[in-house]
Design an enzyme around this catalytic site. Sequence first.
Site, mmCIF file in Angstrom:
data_model
loop_
_atom_site.group_PDB
_atom_site.id
_atom_site.type_symbol
_atom_site.label_atom_id
_atom_site.label_comp_id
_atom_site.label_asym_id
_atom_site.label_seq_id
_atom_site.Cartn_x
_atom_site.Cartn_y
_atom_site.Cartn_z
ATOM 1 C CB ILE A 502 0.447 3.453 -11.961
ATOM 2 C CG1 ILE A 502 -0.696 3.196 -10.979
ATOM 3 C CG2 ILE A 502 -0.090 4.119 -13.208
ATOM 4 C CD1 ILE A 502 -1.411 4.462 -10.513
ATOM 5 C CB THR A 547 -9.017 -3.617 -6.269
ATOM 6 O OG1 THR A 547 -7.605 -3.545 -6.496
ATOM 7 C CG2 THR A 547 -9.372 -5.004 -5.747
ATOM 8 N N GLY A 754 -4.858 1.433 -1.986
ATOM 9 C CA GLY A 754 -3.557 1.897 -2.452
ATOM 10 C C GLY A 754 -3.132 3.259 -1.939
ATOM 11 C CD GLU A 755 -6.042 7.601 -3.709
ATOM 12 O OE1 GLU A 755 -5.863 8.819 -3.763
ATOM 13 O OE2 GLU A 755 -7.143 7.059 -3.906
#
Length: 798
Positions: A502, A547, A754-755
């Site tokens: 994404i 990950t 990522g967040e």
Amino acid sequence: MEFSFIGKSLPRVDGKEKITGAARFVDDLDFGANLLYAEIIESPYAYAEIKKIDVSKALKVEGVVRVVTGAEFPYKFGLYMHDRYIFAQDRVRFVGEQVAAVIAKDPATAKKAAKLVDVQYRPLKPILKVEDALDIKSDSVSKNANKKEFSLVHPDLENYFHVPWFFPKANSNVAHLRKIRKGDAEEAFKSADYVFEDVYTVPRYAHCAIEYHAAVGLFDFSRRLTVWTASQSPHTQRHLFAEALSKLGITHKDVRVITPYVGGGFGGKAGVTMEILAAALATTVQGNAVKIMWSRAQEFYNTYQRQGVLSNIKVAVKKDGTITALEQNLYWDAGAYVEYGANVVNAAGLSACGPYRIANLKIDSFCVYTNLPPGGPYRGFGYSEFLFGLESHMNEVAMRIGIDPVEFRRINAISEGDELSYGGKMNPNGLKEAIDKVAKEIEWGKKFEPCGESENSSSKVYGKGFALFWKAPAMPPNAGSSAFIKFNEDGSLNILISSMEIGQGLLTVMAQIAGEVLQIPIEKIRVETPDTDRNPYEWQTVASHITWGTGNAVLKAAEDIREQLFNVVERATGKNKEDLYLHEESVRSRSDSNFILPYKKFVIEGIQMSDGTFRGGPIIGRGSFMPEFSSALSNPETGQGGKPNVHYTVGASGIIIELDKETGKIKIPKVVLAIDCGRALNPDLVNGQIYGGMLQGLATVLYEDMRFDENGKLLNASFSDYKIPSAIDIPEEIIPIIIESPQPDGPFGARGMGEHTMIPAAPIVANAIQDATGVRIKSMPITSEKIVLSILASKNSL
């Protein structure tokens, strides 16, 4: 293409390939000549009874194939709680809820006929605020949460199926209540030198992915249901489709979900929203594919929204700056259905103490039904929301007791081995290193001097803001990941996983992990996008766990292949496998430098023996991973017990702002973010997530603002009215800092990040505004108008 292994730079993903993949998804010819189109009839009311649905006029329109209502699909669905029907049954609970659908031979006909479906409603009084849902007042939200003078959005709540770690409250609008009780908070507040309490509010937000939601369903004559989706969760969707449609005789083996590249998700394409409509409608027109595509307006009001929250925070401290107790009540506007959003509330409640060492905690996180659109997963999964209040409040506490805000955080920052809110122990982390590096980078404690004077400089002021952040993967304890790796004749690899690309670089990182183990350059590795018939199971691409989770599965699959390579070489050549190693796409011997056996010579065809027979055969690796140490079971009254969070990723962030006191306009000369991602498997990708996450976070602070009218209708469902920043609004400088404290159970020490990079954006801006103006803003978004009005109000109060 540049060849790289872990810890080195990243070759760019081929942009043309991505564009081609996305374009093919919307090419109607891919689904056959008989492709049909569906138009959804939506509720104009936030809360109403459905009295009658008349479809007779719509059925007379030429080109209409079917008109479907809830009578044909009285089936519930949901990931964590079954509280939602495919189509509304006796009542609707938000503006936009699906009531019926027209299936026609072309989109124009479907739209025309949909306008002729006559739905008669009896409007009911909607509940649009958590205060009304709980009959509480915003200035005393912690006092009266158990009163019952209110309407029930879901009168049958007590009968809904839900996961065992949810605790809905019957005969109330509380779909779930996560409690944390640690130590003795009441006594700690009594004995504290100082106690500070305040209220902070965060509204709803939209995901704003550029790609719309779209889905195509096909139920063929073999009773195979295939659904093409733009999704972060193909296997979870398959599971929920099979569950919801089980009474039609459809089982998991009959459902196939195919997901190509996704044009942005941010959580909005996790779980199941409109995709279940394509699955259900396809069963009514067997043999014909049915396509549904949302409009931009529907992207705003008829997919998951980020939940709003009202936070009441109370902190007890000693004179030396030690935090002795924290009490926090979080009231989440979860919307009409909480089948996914309740887990946001759960995750926030477990971690609402922030990355601090606090001996005494009292936290209540309420998941509250309202008649606004369903809330759900959004990048940050609740942490951005509660940390706005918490980190704003920590700044206020520090200043009121006369301690520097950065030093206050150093004093109380959590360290490895410290006890977490639910009794577990904190994992290795570099939080204090992050604090020091960010403070140094923004020259904390030194007045900012702009490079030259600008016009009207007398109205310009400058401020610095600082905040900590953390986040754990919010996932069930049995969230599994798996991977297949197969060799091809030329020694190249195909990796089959069901995690989604994404934009975060998943395909590259998975190739790196396998390439590192098997010593194959990543340009010879292809990672396939999900097809649930072909690719093995993955829970979902959410929670910043891919990950770590999928990476571990790929690592195990690569190690499985390595073991097979050694075994077949040992059997065929007699060389001891303990003497073998892999290097440059070949098996080699430590004791015999002349022995080099390239993969392409034997991984498919085997190794020929002197008698003409062969040893070996096609080599396929498999790997699976599940955090077997994790448990979500705990005491519902205290939250103690189990290990609901597998680990935390932590960091610190700082900002320098220029603020015009006359216009409220903010410019950002510099923003810094340091994050401990365990080990950066690809530093370029980590930096990219820091840039993108921070920009998305700043957008929610300074620009984005959802507005609903008094009837629960969203007023600004377009990019014309719902403002997002453009290239001219980005900070002048973004400084990424990578901290590495290896995660013991992560692939090569990695954990997700990522967040996390958008989480501190709101409090660093709020703290910088306070530093520049002396004004504390306690609600988001922090728009120019709000800043000016707050400054004027502050002057008038003097």
